[in-house]
Design a protein around this motif. Structure first.
Motif, PDB file in Angstrom:
ATOM      1  N   THR A 129      38.956   9.603   6.908  1.00 10.85           N
ATOM      2  CA  THR A 129      37.961  10.119   5.964  1.00 10.85           C
ATOM      3  C   THR A 129      38.605  11.046   4.933  1.00 10.85           C
ATOM      4  OG1 THR A 129      37.408  11.791   7.618  1.00 10.85           O
ATOM      5  CG2 THR A 129      35.974   9.897   7.479  1.00 10.85           C
ATOM      6  N   CYS A 130      39.592  11.834   5.381  1.00 13.18           N
ATOM      7  CA  CYS A 130      40.162  12.802   4.442  1.00 13.18           C
ATOM      8  C   CYS A 130      41.204  12.177   3.515  1.00 13.18           C
ATOM      9  CB  CYS A 130      40.718  14.009   5.185  1.00 13.18           C
ATOM     10  SG  CYS A 130      39.397  14.894   6.023  1.00 13.18           S
ATOM     11  N   SER A 131      41.564  10.914   3.739  1.00 11.34           N
ATOM     12  CA  SER A 131      42.482  10.282   2.781  1.00 11.34           C
ATOM     13  C   SER A 131      41.707   9.870   1.526  1.00 11.34           C
ATOM     14  CB  SER A 131      43.173   9.068   3.401  1.00 11.34           C
ATOM     15  OG  SER A 131      42.203   8.128   3.790  1.00 11.34           O
ATOM     16  N   ASP A 132      40.378   9.805   1.605  1.00 13.24           N
ATOM     17  CA  ASP A 132      39.580   9.566   0.390  1.00 13.24           C
ATOM     18  C   ASP A 132      39.420  10.884  -0.357  1.00 13.24           C
ATOM     19  OD1 ASP A 132      39.149   6.842   0.752  1.00 13.24           O
ATOM     20  OD2 ASP A 132      37.423   7.185   2.064  1.00 13.24           O
ATOM     21  N   SER A 133      39.191  10.781  -1.657  1.00 14.69           N
ATOM     22  CA  SER A 133      39.081  12.009  -2.462  1.00 14.69           C
ATOM     23  C   SER A 133      37.802  12.763  -2.098  1.00 14.69           C
ATOM     24  CB  SER A 133      39.051  11.647  -3.946  1.00 14.69           C
ATOM     25  OG  SER A 133      37.841  10.991  -4.255  1.00 14.69           O
ATOM     26  N   PHE A 134      37.824  14.071  -2.336  1.00 12.77           N
ATOM     27  CA  PHE A 134      36.604  14.848  -2.078  1.00 12.77           C
ATOM     28  C   PHE A 134      35.500  14.407  -3.038  1.00 12.77           C
ATOM     29  CE2 PHE A 134      33.620  18.340  -2.150  1.00 12.77           C
ATOM     30  CZ  PHE A 134      33.429  18.551  -0.787  1.00 12.77           C
ATOM     31  N   ASP A 135      35.901  13.967  -4.240  1.00 11.51           N
ATOM     32  CA  ASP A 135      34.920  13.442  -5.214  1.00 11.51           C
ATOM     33  C   ASP A 135      34.102  12.315  -4.597  1.00 11.51           C
ATOM     34  OD1 ASP A 135      35.384  15.087  -7.292  1.00 11.51           O
ATOM     35  OD2 ASP A 135      36.229  13.573  -8.646  1.00 11.51           O
ATOM     36  N   LEU A 136      34.805  11.456  -3.853  1.00 17.51           N
ATOM     37  CA  LEU A 136      34.107  10.319  -3.237  1.00 17.51           C
ATOM     38  C   LEU A 136      33.048  10.834  -2.259  1.00 17.51           C
ATOM     39  CD1 LEU A 136      35.848   7.087  -1.913  1.00 17.51           C
ATOM     40  CD2 LEU A 136      33.699   7.921  -1.028  1.00 17.51           C
ATOM     41  N   TYR A 137      33.482  11.766  -1.404  1.00 17.31           N
ATOM     42  CA  TYR A 137      32.551  12.306  -0.404  1.00 17.31           C
ATOM     43  C   TYR A 137      31.387  13.023  -1.088  1.00 17.31           C
ATOM     44  CZ  TYR A 137      30.730  15.206   3.336  1.00 17.31           C
ATOM     45  OH  TYR A 137      29.880  15.827   4.215  1.00 17.31           O
ATOM     46  N   ASN A 138      31.725  13.791  -2.096  1.00 21.05           N
ATOM     47  CA  ASN A 138      30.697  14.528  -2.830  1.00 21.05           C
ATOM     48  C   ASN A 138      29.703  13.553  -3.476  1.00 21.05           C
ATOM     49  OD1 ASN A 138      29.449  16.751  -3.834  1.00 21.05           O
ATOM     50  ND2 ASN A 138      30.907  17.119  -5.499  1.00 21.05           N
TER      51      ASN A 138
ATOM     52  N   PRO B 223      19.226  -5.406  -0.594  1.00 19.36           N
ATOM     53  CA  PRO B 223      18.782  -4.592  -1.727  1.00 19.36           C
ATOM     54  C   PRO B 223      19.503  -3.233  -1.725  1.00 19.36           C
ATOM     55  CG  PRO B 223      16.899  -5.466  -0.502  1.00 19.36           C
ATOM     56  CD  PRO B 223      18.124  -5.761   0.311  1.00 19.36           C
ATOM     57  N   CYS B 224      19.746  -2.723  -2.929  1.00 21.36           N
ATOM     58  CA  CYS B 224      20.500  -1.461  -3.050  1.00 21.36           C
ATOM     59  C   CYS B 224      19.848  -0.323  -2.261  1.00 21.36           C
ATOM     60  CB  CYS B 224      20.607  -1.077  -4.529  1.00 21.36           C
ATOM     61  SG  CYS B 224      21.685  -2.204  -5.427  1.00 21.36           S
ATOM     62  N   ALA B 225      18.504  -0.271  -2.269  1.00 21.95           N
ATOM     63  CA  ALA B 225      17.813   0.830  -1.583  1.00 21.95           C
ATOM     64  C   ALA B 225      18.085   0.767  -0.074  1.00 21.95           C
ATOM     65  CB  ALA B 225      16.315   0.752  -1.853  1.00 21.95           C
ATOM     66  N   ASP B 226      18.094  -0.437   0.480  1.00 18.93           N
ATOM     67  CA  ASP B 226      18.358  -0.574   1.926  1.00 18.93           C
ATOM     68  C   ASP B 226      19.789  -0.143   2.242  1.00 18.93           C
ATOM     69  OD1 ASP B 226      15.885  -1.627   1.920  1.00 18.93           O
ATOM     70  OD2 ASP B 226      16.419  -3.599   2.730  1.00 18.93           O
ATOM     71  N   HIS B 227      20.710  -0.536   1.350  1.00 15.99           N
ATOM     72  CA  HIS B 227      22.103  -0.116   1.552  1.00 15.99           C
ATOM     73  C   HIS B 227      22.182   1.401   1.675  1.00 15.99           C
ATOM     74  CE1 HIS B 227      25.743   1.758  -0.043  1.00 15.99           C
ATOM     75  NE2 HIS B 227      26.395   0.798   0.603  1.00 15.99           N
ATOM     76  N   ASP B 228      21.535   2.105   0.759  1.00 18.59           N
ATOM     77  CA  ASP B 228      21.658   3.565   0.746  1.00 18.59           C
ATOM     78  C   ASP B 228      21.055   4.188   2.001  1.00 18.59           C
ATOM     79  OD1 ASP B 228      22.979   3.312  -1.585  1.00 18.59           O
ATOM     80  OD2 ASP B 228      21.541   4.395  -2.837  1.00 18.59           O
ATOM     81  N   ALA B 229      19.957   3.603   2.481  1.00 17.35           N
ATOM     82  CA  ALA B 229      19.353   4.136   3.708  1.00 17.35           C
ATOM     83  C   ALA B 229      20.329   3.960   4.883  1.00 17.35           C
ATOM     84  CB  ALA B 229      18.036   3.424   4.000  1.00 17.35           C
ATOM     85  N   HIS B 230      20.927   2.776   4.984  1.00 14.44           N
ATOM     86  CA  HIS B 230      21.880   2.542   6.078  1.00 14.44           C
ATOM     87  C   HIS B 230      23.152   3.382   5.892  1.00 14.44           C
ATOM     88  CE1 HIS B 230      19.650  -0.619   7.953  1.00 14.44           C
ATOM     89  NE2 HIS B 230      19.659  -1.389   6.884  1.00 14.44           N
ATOM     90  N   ALA B 231      23.627   3.446   4.652  1.00 15.85           N
ATOM     91  CA  ALA B 231      24.922   4.101   4.403  1.00 15.85           C
ATOM     92  C   ALA B 231      24.875   5.595   4.710  1.00 15.85           C
ATOM     93  CB  ALA B 231      25.366   3.865   2.961  1.00 15.85           C
ATOM     94  N   ALA B 232      23.706   6.223   4.513  1.00 18.36           N
ATOM     95  CA  ALA B 232      23.600   7.650   4.847  1.00 18.36           C
ATOM     96  C   ALA B 232      23.801   7.828   6.346  1.00 18.36           C
ATOM     97  CB  ALA B 232      22.242   8.191   4.415  1.00 18.36           C
ATOM     98  N   GLU B 233      23.234   6.912   7.120  1.00 16.39           N
ATOM     99  CA  GLU B 233      23.288   7.003   8.586  1.00 16.39           C
ATOM    100  C   GLU B 233      24.662   6.609   9.136  1.00 16.39           C
ATOM    101  OE1 GLU B 233      20.282   6.560  10.996  1.00 16.39           O
ATOM    102  OE2 GLU B 233      19.067   7.646   9.537  1.00 16.39           O
ATOM    103  N   THR B 234      25.410   5.866   8.358  1.00 18.47           N
ATOM    104  CA  THR B 234      26.694   5.375   8.877  1.00 18.47           C
ATOM    105  C   THR B 234      27.858   6.037   8.130  1.00 18.47           C
ATOM    106  OG1 THR B 234      26.598   3.496   7.357  1.00 18.47           O
ATOM    107  CG2 THR B 234      25.722   3.147   9.563  1.00 18.47           C
ATOM    108  N   GLN B 235      27.978   5.693   6.855  1.00 18.15           N
ATOM    109  CA  GLN B 235      29.152   6.149   6.118  1.00 18.15           C
ATOM    110  C   GLN B 235      29.144   7.659   5.853  1.00 18.15           C
ATOM    111  OE1 GLN B 235      29.490   4.968   2.048  1.00 18.15           O
ATOM    112  NE2 GLN B 235      31.672   4.649   2.212  1.00 18.15           N
ATOM    113  N   PHE B 236      28.011   8.177   5.378  1.00 17.52           N
ATOM    114  CA  PHE B 236      27.961   9.607   5.072  1.00 17.52           C
ATOM    115  C   PHE B 236      28.119  10.437   6.348  1.00 17.52           C
ATOM    116  CE2 PHE B 236      25.505  13.561   4.227  1.00 17.52           C
ATOM    117  CZ  PHE B 236      26.412  14.122   3.331  1.00 17.52           C
ATOM    118  N   LEU B 237      27.494   9.960   7.424  1.00 19.78           N
ATOM    119  CA  LEU B 237      27.635  10.642   8.717  1.00 19.78           C
ATOM    120  C   LEU B 237      29.107  10.656   9.149  1.00 19.78           C
ATOM    121  CD1 LEU B 237      26.398  11.823  11.347  1.00 19.78           C
ATOM    122  CD2 LEU B 237      26.233   9.480  12.182  1.00 19.78           C
TER     123      LEU B 237
END
Ligand code: NAP
Length: 386
Positions: free
Chosen positions: A296-305, A249-263
């Motif tokens: 990480t920095c090869s992605d655009s800042f827009d993506l990170y934002n 489910p999308c909500a579960d993805h976002d919970a995991h992604a904050a802990e992994t990808q955003f971190l």
């Protein structure tokens, strides 16, 4: 050449054509069209010339005879595995996906804010500056690959009424609850919606997609065999490349992604501000940090934002990261203060009670301008506090 009478007698010797039913055609609302090249190749199957006793030449019945069920069935199956995919947002990631779609034989259309007609041509894709022209091509799938920040505005520019009534919309945004809500509220109810996140990019998947996670949520897929089949054909693109398919489910993805990808991206961006450079004595760990900055920095800042703005779990992660830094610092400074206190108030240096304070604190401290209970010798290193 055979006379018409000979030809008709030859026809008599053909095996009787069995009565056969036509395979059911897909509903009008969802007919995958074969790529032009496949259709053309079926029209131009080779014909063979043979010689018969009297010297007459027979133009042989070509390979795809009406009773050649097997090849027809195989052709039909192959056709159904091909999609006409319109990529909206043909930047870094849109083009990265297009390369694999093209290799798998799908028909590609593309549209973006900038002019990518040359890049599209190099991939065999048709480029449309005007979204009306794109939609009038009636793609099976519209793939939204714009930045997270611009997704809503870009979706509003698409003339949805020019698309087929039950077009499949797929997004590949790196956050999932936001596009799910956006697509469900913006698209007509007849449209199918699959929210996906390929958890890799041009850098991390330079050597292929094998074993890399692909997250997806079949948010809304109409209850008909053709619509379910179309969704499967789309998802199969990633399965065929060896992706690890994760339905979530999308909500579960976002919970995991904050802990992994955003971190990961946050740490990479923080390290980037230190302007780290390779040295002659780099450890493996340090090399990993340098690679993290690159990735990480090869992605655009827009993506990170976008990861921050459109994932409600990101703020909490930032706060936790900040307090994690504080608690690591506190542990270090607490150990230091304990040693210092003992020197100041007990008049002697004793081993710190804080187990984590480290070797350096087992040595006596030398406060500038104060007598030390154990003056440093060449072999007795002291910590100098300024
Ligand atoms: P991005 O900076 O997130 O997005 C660039 C794309 O957004 C380009 O197609 C760009 O169009 C379009 N865009 C940006 N601002 C726009 C605006 N104001 N109006 C219209 N279009 C606008 O970089 P990206 O790496 O290509 O990512 C695209 C999407 O894929 C994002 O949603 C991202 O989260 C997702 N994704 C990326 C990766 C990755 O590794 N890069 C992995 C998984 C998912 P023009 O180029 O025409 O200006």
């Amino acid at each position: 050449m055979l006379s018409s009478s000979t030809a008709s007698s030859l026809r008599l010797h053909q095996p009787t054509r069995p009565h056969r039913r036509r395979p059911p055609s897909p509903p009008a609302s969802h007919q995958f069209r074969p790529p032009a090249s496949a259709a053309a190749s079926r029209r131009h199957l080779p014909s063979v010339r043979t010689r018969r006793g009297g010297g007459g030449t027979i133009r042989a019945i070509d390979a795809a005879q009406p009773f050649d069920y097997e090849s027809r069935a195989a052709g039909l199956l192959e056709e159904r595995q091909r999609l006409k995919i319109a990529i909206v947002g043909f930047g870094n990631f849109g083009q990265f996906l297009a390369r694999t779609f093209a290799r798998q034989g799908h028909t590609l259309l593309a549209h973006s804010r900038s002019d990518y007609s040359a890049a599209a041509a190099s991939l065999g894709a048709s480029y449309f500056q005007d979204p009306h022209d794109l939609c009038e091509c009636h793609p099976d799938v519209v793939l939204l690959a714009t930045s997270i920040l611009s997704a809503e505005a870009v979706l509003r520019t698409l003339p949805l009424h020019r698309l087929r009534r039950n077009t499949l919309f797929v997004d590949v945004l790196s956050v999932k609850e936001f596009p799910k809500n956006l697509l469900l509220t913006s698209l007509p109810e007849d449209f199918d919606v699959i929210c996906t996140h390929p958890m890799f990019g041009p850098e991390s998947a330079r050597d292929g997609w094998d074993g890399l996670p692909f997250v997806f949520d079949r948010v809304r897929v109409g209850d008909s065999p053709a619509r379910r089949a179309r969704a499967d054909v789309f998802l199969n693109i990633f399965e065929r490349e060896g992706c690890r398919m994760v339905e979530m489910p999308c909500a579960d993805h976002d919970a995991h992604a904050a802990e992994t990808q955003f971190l990961t991206h946050t740490v990479g961006r923080m390290l980037a501000t230190l302007d780290l450079q390779p040295t002659p004595i780099d450890t493996k760990g340090y090399e990993t940090l340098l690679r993290l900055v690159d990735n990480t920095c090869s992605d655009s800042f827009d993506l990170y934002n976008g990861l921050f703005m459109y994932n409600k779990n990101s703020t909490e992660l930032l706060n936790r990261l900040e307090s994690a830094m504080d608690s690591v610092k506190k542990r270090l400074f607490d150990g230091l203060h304990e040693v210092l206190r003992k020197q100041l108030f007990e008049g002697k240096a004793s081993p710190p009670t804080n187990k984590n304070a480290g070797d350096v604190q087992r040595k006596p401290l030398l406060l500038e301008g104060k007598a030390s209970p154990a003056p440093p010798t060449p072999n007795n290193t002291a910590v100098h506090l300024k």
